[in-house]
Design a protein around this motif. Structure first.
Motif, short mmCIF file in Angstrom:
data_model
loop_
_atom_site.label_atom_id
_atom_site.label_comp_id
_atom_site.label_asym_id
_atom_site.label_seq_id
_atom_site.Cartn_x
_atom_site.Cartn_y
_atom_site.Cartn_z
N UNK A 99 37.69 40.31 64.79
CA UNK A 99 37.20 41.20 64.01
C UNK A 99 37.93 40.75 62.72
N UNK A 100 39.06 40.45 62.57
CA UNK A 100 39.94 40.13 61.46
C UNK A 100 39.15 38.98 60.61
N UNK A 101 38.68 38.11 61.25
CA UNK A 101 37.97 37.04 61.01
C UNK A 101 36.71 37.42 60.31
N UNK A 102 36.00 38.50 60.71
CA UNK A 102 34.61 39.00 60.32
C UNK A 102 34.93 39.93 59.09
N UNK A 103 36.04 40.19 58.78
CA UNK A 103 36.48 41.31 57.82
C UNK A 103 36.79 40.17 56.50
N UNK A 104 37.40 38.91 56.89
CA UNK A 104 37.69 37.83 55.86
C UNK A 104 36.33 37.59 55.29
N UNK A 105 35.32 37.40 56.19
CA UNK A 105 33.96 36.68 55.84
C UNK A 105 33.47 37.83 54.83
N UNK A 106 33.49 39.04 55.12
CA UNK A 106 32.87 40.06 54.15
C UNK A 106 33.85 40.03 52.85
N UNK A 107 35.08 39.89 52.90
CA UNK A 107 35.67 39.83 51.67
C UNK A 107 35.51 38.56 50.82
N UNK A 108 35.35 37.47 51.59
CA UNK A 108 34.95 36.00 51.04
C UNK A 108 33.40 36.43 50.25
N UNK A 109 32.53 36.87 50.70
CA UNK A 109 31.29 37.23 50.30
C UNK A 109 31.38 38.04 48.95
N UNK A 110 32.09 39.19 49.24
CA UNK A 110 32.46 40.11 48.10
C UNK A 110 33.07 39.38 46.92
N UNK A 111 34.15 38.63 47.13
CA UNK A 111 34.74 37.81 45.85
C UNK A 111 33.89 36.85 45.16
N UNK A 112 33.08 36.22 46.08
CA UNK A 112 32.13 35.37 45.56
C UNK A 112 31.02 35.85 44.44
N UNK A 113 30.59 37.09 44.99
CA UNK A 113 29.42 37.83 44.12
C UNK A 113 30.07 39.09 43.24
N UNK A 114 31.29 39.17 42.98
CA UNK A 114 32.23 39.89 42.25
C UNK A 114 31.86 41.15 42.53
N UNK A 115 31.98 41.71 43.82
CA UNK A 115 31.99 42.83 44.35
C UNK A 115 33.21 43.56 44.74
N UNK A 116 34.46 42.51 44.64
CA UNK A 116 35.70 42.87 44.78
C UNK A 116 36.52 42.70 43.56
N UNK A 117 36.32 43.45 42.43
CA UNK A 117 37.08 43.13 41.00
C UNK A 117 38.62 43.41 41.24
N UNK A 118 39.23 42.38 40.54
CA UNK A 118 40.80 42.25 40.64
C UNK A 118 41.18 41.31 39.69
N UNK A 119 42.41 41.14 39.37
CA UNK A 119 43.17 40.42 38.49
C UNK A 119 43.03 39.07 38.77
N UNK A 120 42.99 37.99 38.12
CA UNK A 120 42.75 36.57 38.06
C UNK A 120 43.87 36.16 39.23
N UNK A 121 45.13 36.57 39.08
CA UNK A 121 46.22 36.25 39.76
C UNK A 121 45.81 36.59 41.31
N UNK A 122 45.14 37.99 41.66
CA UNK A 122 44.91 38.20 43.08
C UNK A 122 43.77 37.36 43.44
#
Length: 303
Positions: A95-118
């Motif tokens: 389950x945690x791995x599938x959550x990381x896949x979701x976050x990975x996808x969101x990061x790649x397409x800009x759906x998880x905006x955050x600082x450059x450091x984060x």
């Protein structure tokens, strides 16, 4: 078969199983979860692009063909639907791995905006999970062929510097680290829905475990916790939030927001109903909803 393909985040899956035309959405959803051997399936859902022109979740207790005219032509996306406060506390490693896949996808397409450091730090944990310990040449080649961030080229050196510090971490440990960073971000688990307020100002609405949010861009300008809300409803393309008397003494009794269409408004209302049921109700919701969520003219009922 009614359904030809399902996309699991970034991985396409094809099922040989035949799904009867009158099968409910739950049949397809369970088939997806069984294929993955997923136990904690309640956090996920199947998203598709509806004929009305907006993203929608497949309803589990409603026949698929009642929701979609030509299911064979639809691409279903197996995605995280409910974001808990701390995904690092999920029971299963899968389950945690599938959550990381979701976050990975969101990061790649800009759906998880955050600082450059984060964003660089999270990308470095994805690198550790994919490649193991830092190796400069391997890192460079990998970053040339795999996109983790929209501005990856500018942050390549930062990503690699962070990766050096993760020596010895296993993929599972990297996943936990990534989830811990993500849960602290302002936009974690937030899916903005365009709307406008009573004055015509363009804003976004979103729903989380705590309640309904109003955002201007990526900035939260108001939060309506579930405890403050007396009733949620929609009328045509207007989304209505009715507040308890002790709260409305400080502002309006009813807040009204306009959305693009009745269909988009209803879809967002459904999501709010489901989020409230998932995070606030102590027992499994019954067929008849609580008065809090009932709305004259709103046909959807959470089961």
């Amino acid at each position: 078969p009614v359904v030809s393909k399902i996309q699991l985040l970034q991985v396409s899956l094809k099922f040989k199983d035949t799904i009867h035309q009158k099968s409910c959405g739950k049949t397809l959803f369970n088939l997806s979860c069984n294929h993955l051997n997923l136990a904690e399936k309640e956090y996920f859902g199947l998203e598709f692009w509806s004929p009305a022109g907006h993203a929608a979740w497949l309803e589990l207790l409603k026949p698929i063909t009642k929701q979609i005219k030509n299911p064979k032509d639809i691409l279903f996306k197996f995605m995280v639907k409910f974001f808990p406060v701390d995904p690092g506390h999920l029971k299963e490693e899968l389950t945690r791995y599938l959550f990381t896949l979701q976050l990975k996808k969101d990061l790649a397409c800009g759906k998880l905006p955050c600082s450059e450091n984060s964003s660089a730090l999270m990308a470095s944990h994805l690198l550790q999970s994919a490649l193991g310990d830092f190796h400069e040449e391997m890192d460079q080649k990998h970053l040339e062929t795999h996109k983790y961030l929209l501005n990856q080229e500018d942050l390549k050196n930062s990503i690699m510097c962070y990766h050096k510090k993760h020596l010895g971490k296993t993929p599972a440990e990297s996943d936990v680290q990534l989830l811990d960073i993500a849960r602290k971000l302002e936009m974690y688990g937030i899916r903005p829905h365009p709307a406008s307020d009573g004055e015509g100002t363009q804003i976004n609405l979103a729903v989380t475990h705590m309640g309904v949010l109003v955002l201007r861009g990526n900035t939260k300008i108001n939060t309506f916790n579930w405890s403050k809300i007396r009733k949620l409803s929609f009328k045509r393309k207007h989304f209505l939030i009715k507040l308890h008397a002790n709260v409305s003494a400080l502002c309006k009794d009813t807040l009204e927001f306009a959305m693009a269409s009745r269909n988009t408004c209803k879809a967002f209302w459904k999501t709010c109903v489901e989020y409230h049921a998932f995070f606030r109700l102590s027992t499994e919701p019954k067929s008849k909803p609580k008065a809090f969520l009932c709305s004259k003219g709103s046909s959807f009922r959470y089961r």
